[in-house]
Design an enzyme around this catalytic site. Structure first.
Site, PDB file in Angstrom:
ATOM      1  N   LYS A 109       0.139   3.883  -2.645  1.00 12.48           N
ATOM      2  CA  LYS A 109      -0.902   4.911  -2.565  1.00 12.48           C
ATOM      3  C   LYS A 109      -0.327   6.318  -2.404  1.00 12.48           C
ATOM      4  O   LYS A 109      -1.034   7.306  -2.613  1.00 12.48           O
ATOM      5  CB  LYS A 109      -1.853   4.589  -1.421  1.00 12.48           C
ATOM      6  N   SER A 128      -6.041   3.420   4.273  1.00 10.01           N
ATOM      7  CA  SER A 128      -5.402   2.544   3.280  1.00 10.01           C
ATOM      8  C   SER A 128      -6.423   1.678   2.562  1.00 10.01           C
ATOM      9  O   SER A 128      -6.159   0.516   2.228  1.00 10.01           O
ATOM     10  CB  SER A 128      -4.330   1.666   3.932  1.00 10.01           C
ATOM     11  N   SER A 130       0.782  -1.243   0.000  1.00  8.67           N
ATOM     12  CA  SER A 130       0.000   0.000   0.000  1.00  8.67           C
ATOM     13  C   SER A 130       0.807   1.283   0.000  1.00  8.67           C
ATOM     14  O   SER A 130       0.220   2.368  -0.095  1.00  8.67           O
ATOM     15  CB  SER A 130      -0.951   0.012   1.203  1.00  8.67           C
TER      16      SER A 130
END
Length: 488
Positions: A64, A120, A61
């Site tokens: 991102k 997230s 993640s």
């Protein structure tokens, strides 16, 4: 001619920005568990410490960070509202992190950005991509184009959320570059450093959805809170294991710390703390003023060797370097790559490289230049590759300044000493005069006293004294005459 040189300048600068800066790249014994890591100075891009920073890994993640920053960089307005499509809501793995976004649901871009960064949420990252490119899949080429622009050449993304997928990879160094770029995007810090957010009810969800950060280094109530932490992002997938990006500021230093492929949740925190502590303890900022760096006046020649113009080459902006603590400007070596002359129409790429006393490259970048049409003047000596010690101008000015100060102090000291010496001798002369005057007075007093005594003695013995001569009794002064003292 000016336009042509300007185009060449932009091309040369673009080429240099794609260079990977060589930093200290130290690997001390810190007992780091993560497989790869990299700590970068956010201001200069210097790598202070790293291990396997170019090894390609699944990012999870931390992907991102690019997703959020790119949407803002493309002009995204957080207050804009949009309706989610089917692909955005239904193209994530079952069981992966999400905020239950629904097809046809209307949300704001701010909702999507906060859910992406703080929670997230993978569906929220898809929503950000949909808003920014119109379709989630169309966002992917934009991501990879931006990666090439910022020099993250060992990274390739195939989705906006970071879920495991073939062809989705990055490196610790590239994640530092991505974060460094993202920190310069307006509004990014509002999401990157956010600790909590509540998403208001929507047309599909009647209840609020609260989010809170899970990055323990940002939370003061957590065991692994890090003093000075300003933001960060966590990641986890089966292939990536644990990944972490953390930024922290102490004094005038802001560092980006990336650790990848950590075996457990707490290992990534422990590693990040050790890496940041090491760098804050061992490095400091050293500022170089552009006005004190060497500049050059280079002739522009035609194919016949005739001078048809000149180019002024210099550094326009100050440079802030992170160096080992205790390093001084005199310990640095400045190498300028500037040729003797430029052929009209040829590529121009003057550069400056700075290394420390250990030969570690701290900086490499292009020098700016300005073309003038005035011809004439003799060509300078060849400067290409030669080394100059910083700062040439400042050193001369300092020598003159302190030399003048010392000379002035010496002159003042000499006049002061002269004043006191003259005053001393004046006192001595005055003392001698007083002594001589006193001696004369004593002599006069003694003579007067003797005369008085002589007069008293003469009177007592019947002697007569006339002037300075004393006569026996019965002798008168006119009874004596002549030069020989004979008696008449």
């Amino acid at each position: 001619m000016k336009k042509r040189f300007l185009a060449l300048l932009l091309a040369g600068a673009a080429a240099f920005w794609t260079l990977s800066p060589v930093g200290y790249a130290l690997t001390p014994e810190l007992d780091i568990i993560s497989d790869t890591y990299c700590v970068m100075d956010a201001a200069s891009g210097q790598v202070l410490i790293e291990k396997g920073m170019s090894k390609q890994k699944a990012p999870a993640s931390i992907t991102k960070i690019l997703t959020v920053a790119l949407a803002l960089d493309r002009g995204g307005n957080p207050d804009d509202r949009f309706v989610l499509d089917y692909k955005t809501c239904h193209s994530i793995e079952a069981g992966s992190t999400h905020v239950a976004l629904t097809e046809g649901e209307e949300i704001s871009l701010r909702d999507a950005l906060m859910a992406t960064m703080v929670m997230s949420a993978n569906d929220a990252a898809n929503a950000v991509a949909q808003y920014s490119a119109g379709d989630m899949d169309d966002f992917i080429p934009l991501m990879n184009q931006k990666l090439q622009e910022i020099g993250a050449v060992n990274t390739h993304f195939v989705n906006p959320n970071g879920l495991d997928q073939e062809g989705h990879y990055t490196t610790a160094y590239d994640m530092c570059l991505i974060t460094q770029w993202a920190m310069g995007v307006e509004g990014f810090q509002d999401y990157y450093g956010a600790l909590s957010y509540t998403m208001a009810p929507t047309n599909k969800q009647p209840q609020s959805r609260p989010f809170s950060s899970r990055h323990n280094m940002l939370l003061k109530t957590m065991k692994y809170y890090y003093d000075g932490a300003t933001g960060g992002k966590l990641g986890y997938t089966y292939n990536a294991r644990h990944t972490i990006v953390t930024t922290a500021t102490r004094g005038d230093m802001t560092l980006i710390c990336v650790a990848m492929d950590s075996p457990s949740t707490y290992d990534k925190y422990k590693d990040s703390q050790k890496l940041l502590d090491y760098c804050f303890d061992h490095f400091g900022t050293l500022s170089l003023k552009a006005k004190n760096l060497q500049d050059f006046n280079i002739p522009v020649v035609d194919n016949h060797g005739e001078t048809i113009g000149r180019v002024t080459v210099k550094m326009e902006e100050d440079i802030d370097l992170l160096v080992s603590k205790g390093t001084q400007i005199k310990d640095l070596t400045f190498s300028y790559d500037v040729p003797e002359s430029y052929l009209n129409g040829a590529e121009i790429s003057p550069s400056l490289t700075i290394t420390d006393q250990k030969g570690v490259q701290l900086y490499q970048g292009p020098l700016s230049y300005q073309v003038t049409q005035s011809a004439g003047g003799s060509a300078p000596s060849i400067w290409k590759g030669q080394t100059f010690v910083y700062p040439i101008k400042e050193t001369a000015l300092l020598v003159l300044k302190w030399g003048g100060i010392l000379l002035g102090a010496l002159i003042v000291a000499l006049f002061t000493v002269r004043f006191f010496i003259r005053r001393h001798y004046k006192k001595l002369r005055e003392e001698r005069k007083r002594r001589r005057a006193a001696a004369r007075k004593r002599q006069q007093a003694a003579l007067k006293k003797r005369r008085q005594e002589q007069q008293r003695t003469a009177q007592a013995g019947g002697l007569s004294t006339y002037g300075n001569v004393t006569y026996w009794p019965g002798v008168q002064p006119d009874q004596w005459s002549g030069t020989g003292g004979g008696r008449q």
